[in-house]
Write an enzyme that holds these catalytic residues in place. Structure first.
Site, PDB file in Angstrom:
ATOM      1  N   ASP A  28      -6.488  31.753   8.828  1.00  0.00           N
ATOM      2  CA  ASP A  28      -5.153  31.813   8.209  1.00  0.00           C
ATOM      3  C   ASP A  28      -4.310  30.585   8.552  1.00  0.00           C
ATOM      4  O   ASP A  28      -4.469  29.993   9.620  1.00  0.00           O
ATOM      5  CB  ASP A  28      -4.455  33.091   8.692  1.00  0.00           C
ATOM      6  CG  ASP A  28      -3.228  33.419   7.866  1.00  0.00           C
ATOM      7  OD1 ASP A  28      -3.134  32.954   6.708  1.00  0.00           O
ATOM      8  OD2 ASP A  28      -2.360  34.143   8.378  1.00  0.00           O
ATOM      9  N   ASN A  76      -5.731  39.053  -1.807  1.00  0.00           N
ATOM     10  CA  ASN A  76      -5.434  37.663  -2.164  1.00  0.00           C
ATOM     11  C   ASN A  76      -5.429  37.394  -3.676  1.00  0.00           C
ATOM     12  O   ASN A  76      -4.982  36.341  -4.118  1.00  0.00           O
ATOM     13  CB  ASN A  76      -6.403  36.695  -1.459  1.00  0.00           C
ATOM     14  CG  ASN A  76      -6.156  36.558   0.035  1.00  0.00           C
ATOM     15  OD1 ASN A  76      -7.078  36.354   0.825  1.00  0.00           O
ATOM     16  ND2 ASN A  76      -4.907  36.647   0.460  1.00  0.00           N
TER      17      ASN A  76
END
Ligand code: IPE
Ligand code: IPE
Ligand code: MG
Length: 249
Positions: A28, A76
């Site tokens: 991330d 996502n």
């Protein structure tokens, strides 16, 4: 006997005889890395993909048998189409490279997640990657979480199990944790010993909730494109300083 990795003076040492067998990483912080540099988010993903390659080889060289990386979550898809397609293009590029190198570099790749929902070309490439990887006598396996969500994985497993019950292949009362694990995408893979999340976020975001039940966690502020062997070493030192009890004393 302990085998210590040579470190510079003052740094803690890693005991190479007590490495985790399986590391999970939530890759991330690509977007923030790009933003800091005034670049489009997609440039962050490209940089993050390079980091993935170097960290993957570093884990292989250390002798860690399993690395699982979170590449794209079921959530996502909410991102702008342009960003999603840039990520899919990067996946395609790195899988093609992996296909070429697996045999020579001694690794194989598996996928966790529902790959049936991916663009057809990428899905076929995933299937080919698994097939070629199965031919490799590999000591190192990379699991790529792609269209992966832990809850989605559990629901798909529950449906497959319910079908087996309905069609008389298994008895409902025989269900155990171990038997259910075999319906998960992670079947055959040991649970992660250590889960690492860079970028300063302190959450799992749907990453391996079943498998991570007894994992050790390491959170760090570096953004994923800035993550390197040094940060991984720190995570390993921290991991080795802990006492895992699994509910015992
Ligand atoms: C992780 O980086 C990559 C994916 C989720 C595909 P992000 O894109 O989430 O980066 P931040 O969190 O916005 O910085
Ligand atoms: C988790 O990161 C998913 C991946 C790294 C692929 P996100 O950036 O999507 O998670 P949130 O939105 O911060 O929880
Ligand atoms: Mg993020």
């Amino acid at each position: 006997m302990a085998f210590f990795k040579k470190k510079q003076a003052g740094e803690a040492e890693i005991d190479l005889s007590r490495l985790p067998k399986h590391i999970g990483i939530i890759m991330d912080g690509n977007g923030r890395w790009a933003k800091k540099r005034g670049l489009p988010r997609t440039a962050g993903h490209a940089a993050g993909a390079e980091t993935f390659r170097s960290v993957a080889y570093y884990c292989r060289d250390l002798g860690i048998p399993y690395l699982t990386v979170y590449a794209f979550s079921t959530e996502n898809w909410k991102r702008p189409e342009e960003e999603v397609s840039a990520i899919m293009d990067l996946l395609r590029k790195y899988l093609l490279e992996a296909l070429e190198k697996m045999q020579k570099d001694g690794f194989r790749i598996r996928f966790l997640g529902d790959i049936t929902a991916l663009p057809e070309e990428l899905r076929d490439l995933c299937l080919e990657t698994v097939e070629v990887g199965n031919q490799v006598d590999a000591k190192y396996q990379i699991n790529v979480c792609l269209n992966y969500g832990g809850r989605d994985e559990i629901i798909r497993a529950a449906k497959a199990w319910a079908k087996d019950v309905a069609e008389g292949r298994v008895l409902a009362e025989d269900l155990t944790e171990e038997a259910f694990s075999r319906y998960l995408d992670s079947r055959g893979i040991p649970d992660p010993d250590l889960i690492i999340r860079p970028s300063g976020e302190l959450r799992l975001s749907n990453f391996l909730p079943w498998q991570g039940a007894y994992s050790e966690f390491y959170f760090t502020d570096e953004l994923w494109p800035d993550f390197d062997a040094k940060v991984l070493d720190k995570a390993l030192v921290s991991y080795q300083s802990r006492q895992r009890r699994f509910g015992g004393v």
